[in-house]
Design an enzyme around this catalytic site. Structure first.
Site, mmCIF file in Angstrom:
data_model
loop_
_atom_site.group_PDB
_atom_site.id
_atom_site.type_symbol
_atom_site.label_atom_id
_atom_site.label_comp_id
_atom_site.label_asym_id
_atom_site.label_seq_id
_atom_site.Cartn_x
_atom_site.Cartn_y
_atom_site.Cartn_z
ATOM 1 N N ALA A 129 0.865 -1.187 0.000
ATOM 2 C CA ALA A 129 0.000 0.000 0.000
ATOM 3 C C ALA A 129 0.896 1.229 0.000
ATOM 4 O O ALA A 129 1.961 1.232 0.619
ATOM 5 C CB ALA A 129 -0.918 0.012 1.215
ATOM 6 N N ALA A 131 0.682 5.656 0.175
ATOM 7 C CA ALA A 131 -0.114 6.866 0.353
ATOM 8 C C ALA A 131 0.787 8.086 0.197
ATOM 9 O O ALA A 131 1.942 7.975 -0.238
ATOM 10 C CB ALA A 131 -0.802 6.856 1.720
ATOM 11 N N SER A 132 0.278 9.259 0.558
ATOM 12 C CA SER A 132 1.002 10.504 0.293
ATOM 13 C C SER A 132 2.242 10.664 1.159
ATOM 14 O O SER A 132 3.215 11.282 0.749
ATOM 15 C CB SER A 132 0.071 11.696 0.505
ATOM 16 O OG SER A 132 -0.458 11.681 1.819
ATOM 17 N N ALA A 134 3.639 7.881 3.323
ATOM 18 C CA ALA A 134 4.423 6.665 3.532
ATOM 19 C C ALA A 134 3.837 5.508 2.738
ATOM 20 O O ALA A 134 2.751 5.619 2.158
ATOM 21 C CB ALA A 134 4.456 6.325 5.027
ATOM 22 N N GLN A 135 4.588 4.404 2.702
ATOM 23 C CA GLN A 135 4.070 3.174 2.112
ATOM 24 C C GLN A 135 4.381 2.015 3.059
ATOM 25 O O GLN A 135 5.248 2.118 3.935
ATOM 26 C CB GLN A 135 4.651 2.925 0.727
ATOM 27 C CG GLN A 135 6.137 2.622 0.666
ATOM 28 C CD GLN A 135 6.628 2.537 -0.781
ATOM 29 O OE1 GLN A 135 6.104 3.198 -1.673
ATOM 30 N NE2 GLN A 135 7.641 1.717 -1.029
ATOM 31 N N LYS A 153 6.188 0.266 7.844
ATOM 32 C CA LYS A 153 5.750 1.533 7.252
ATOM 33 C C LYS A 153 6.981 2.429 7.070
ATOM 34 O O LYS A 153 7.724 2.678 8.031
ATOM 35 C CB LYS A 153 4.716 2.208 8.159
ATOM 36 C CG LYS A 153 4.024 3.402 7.541
ATOM 37 C CD LYS A 153 2.876 3.859 8.433
ATOM 38 C CE LYS A 153 2.088 4.995 7.798
ATOM 39 N NZ LYS A 153 0.918 5.397 8.639
ATOM 40 N N ASP A 288 -9.676 8.158 11.817
ATOM 41 C CA ASP A 288 -9.722 7.796 10.393
ATOM 42 C C ASP A 288 -10.223 6.357 10.274
ATOM 43 O O ASP A 288 -9.588 5.508 9.652
ATOM 44 C CB ASP A 288 -8.338 7.947 9.775
ATOM 45 C CG ASP A 288 -8.366 7.925 8.247
ATOM 46 O OD1 ASP A 288 -9.458 8.133 7.671
ATOM 47 O OD2 ASP A 288 -7.304 7.704 7.631
#
Length: 524
Positions: A129, A131-132, A134-135, A153, A288
């Site tokens: 996965a 994202a803006s 981290a991955q 992460k 979230d």
């Protein structure tokens, strides 16, 4: 001058992207001054075909990169700033970006943990996965001869510098807007960007996310329905977070949930009650909680991941939330109104009766509907809108709570469309009220108050000595005066001016404050 030109150049590029995605086409030209109307017409000329369909602003922000994505996500929680319609548009933002190369991720990890990858992990797979900020990679570590799956992460390389650059542009816009617009000053745009900047700074230090995981793990250690991954602190740094890999069913994987014969209404209950326990009991909640961040493990417990955005509520906010929810459940609208005044959210010059009338206008329609038609999140949204009529200032923590509740309620209703939200929430709310506002809570409050009084009493000699010293100095000054040469007085007059008079006033204020404290304590 050069700095301003740099900001303007980068913002012009952003404006071009917004124009291409049709963002300016949604603006009413009549609301803009003549020069602005011309700019809007020019923007429509570069609008790409098909830009009018779908969420325009979300598409534009996704194209602009990580900082703009985060700005959009943050503004989605602030309908008081961008309006309800735009906030709903921004809720569709997808924080997904292409992953960065495996070699770069391994370099970040090795640098942060100061060891080669081979010494840290038995294996480290490709990103699962991205994202803006981290991955995430799946890896394995060995402990006592046993391999354990972990989630790793990793912060994007140079993402901090990119955010700093774009945030400086946001500050430039906010400062100019406040300098020329009373509405921008009312919305406190600089403070909005400041708040976002602090939030992003915390997200970009993965040690803080690990700390949030650890804190929530302590809070929920006795909860039967909810848990969080454990943190591997030996493999965690500011740019790397290693934690337990969750082998569960994501709540957005409806096919696997059906195959596992999961009791879906029970999952909806767990989502609502877990969130309310965290918000009310702990004052610390996952902000979230969309289905992609929630899993169901083999024991039927909810497991949350991605703790980059967390919400906090103080005791005053928790009491406020519990009492207004109970007030709506019992239709005690006057009590709901009184809670707003007691919390200091509504200025005292307003009428409690008039405010209770406005609250009744929200609550009564609820009691004419079936359970599945009642939305707690919508109720809180209407409540925040009504309080604006009574000069209630924006409370960011309550808005974040309300936005999270919208998501949580949507997740729960997705599993049980006929969910009676009030019946599910009632035991959690009543338990908290009985524990904190009932007889036991009052006794504990009294004990706490006695402890505070004891600590204050222990400081009385120090306060008295300081007050006596201040009064003695003031008495000396008023009796003997200050003996200075004419040259010194003239120099002080030229350099100090009004500053000296304000210092004297401040000394008197300090002295009177200490005297007031002494009298107040002696009267207890």
């Amino acid at each position: 001058m050069i700095s301003a030109l740099t900001h303007i150049t980068r913002l012009a590029r952003a404006a071009l992207v917004f124009a291409r995605e049709g963002v300016f086409g949604a603006v009413d030209p009549s609301l803009a001054p003549p020069p602005g109307q011309i700019a809007l017409k020019l923007a429509r000329l570069v609008e790409r075909p098909g830009a009018k369909s779908g969420p325009r602003l979300s598409r534009a922000l996704e194209r602009m990169g990580p900082a703009y994505l985060k700005l959009g996500q943050f503004l989605a929680t602030r309908p008081d700033v961008v309006g309800v319609v735009m906030a709903r548009d921004l809720e569709s933002l997808q924080d997904r970006l292409p992953p960065f190369p495996q070699a770069e991720a391994e370099a970040v990890i090795a640098t942060a943990l100061e060891r080669p990858i081979s010494q840290l992990y038995t294996s480290l797979g490709p990103p699962v996965a991205a994202a803006s900020i981290a991955q995430v990679h799946r890896g394995e570590v060995e402990r006592d001869g046993v391999r354990h799956a972990v989630a790793v992460k990793v912060l994007r390389p140079n993402v901090s510098a990119r955010f700093r650059r774009d945030l400086s542009d946001f500050f430039f816009v906010a400062e100019k807007a406040e300098a020329h617009s009373s509405e921008a000053r009312r919305l406190r745009l600089v403070e909005v960007i400041n708040t976002m900047s602090r939030s992003v700074a915390m997200e970009m230090d993965l040690r803080l996310e690990a700390a949030a995981l650890s804190e929530m793990a302590e809070n929920i250690k006795d909860d039967p329905d909810f848990r969080v991954p454990t943190v591997d602190w030996d493999r965690t740094a500011n740019t790397v977070l290693t934690m337990e890999w969750i082998d569960g069913i994501a709540l957005n994987d409806h096919v696997r949930l059906a195959q596992a014969n999961v009791d879906l209404p029970d999952v909806g209950r767990k989502v609502i009650q877990s969130f309310l326990r965290h918000a009310l009991r702990d004052g610390f909640f996952h902000a979230d909680m969309h289905p992609g961040n929630l899993f169901l493990d083999k024991q039927g417990r909810l497991v949350a991941v991605d703790f980059g955005i967390m919400g906090r509520l103080g005791m005053k906010e928790r009491r406020f939330l519990a009492e207004i929810l109970l007030g709506f459940i019992t239709r005690d609208y006057r009590r709901v109104a009184e809670v707003h005044f007691e919390a200091g959210y509504v200025p005292p010059h307003h009428s409690v009766e008039n405010f209770a009338q406005a609250i009744r206008a929200i609550g009564e329609p609820i009691h004419n509907r079936t359970a599945e038609e009642i939305s707690m999140a919508k109720l809180l949204t209407l409540l925040l809108e009504v309080t604006g009529l009574f000069d209630m200032r924006t409370r960011p923590e309550l808005i974040l709570l309300q936005k999270t509740m919208v998501v949580v309620e949507g997740v729960a209703r997705g599993f049980d469309p006929k969910l009676d939200i009030w019946k599910v929430a009632d035991p959690v709310v009543r338990e908290w009220i009985e524990r904190n506002l009932g007889p036991l809570g009052r006794i504990e409050g009294a004990v706490t108050g006695i402890g505070e009084l004891a600590r204050l009493t222990a400081t009385l000699p120090v306060l008295a000595a300081r007050a006596a010293a201040v009064l003695e100095n003031l008495e000396t000054m008023t009796r003997d005066g200050l003996r200075l040469s004419p040259e010194t007085i003239a120099a002080m007059g030229r350099t100090e001016g009004k500053k000296s008079r304000w210092r004297a006033i401040a000394l008197w204020v300090i002295a009177l404050t200490f005297i007031g404290i002494l009298f107040a304590v002696l009267r207890l």
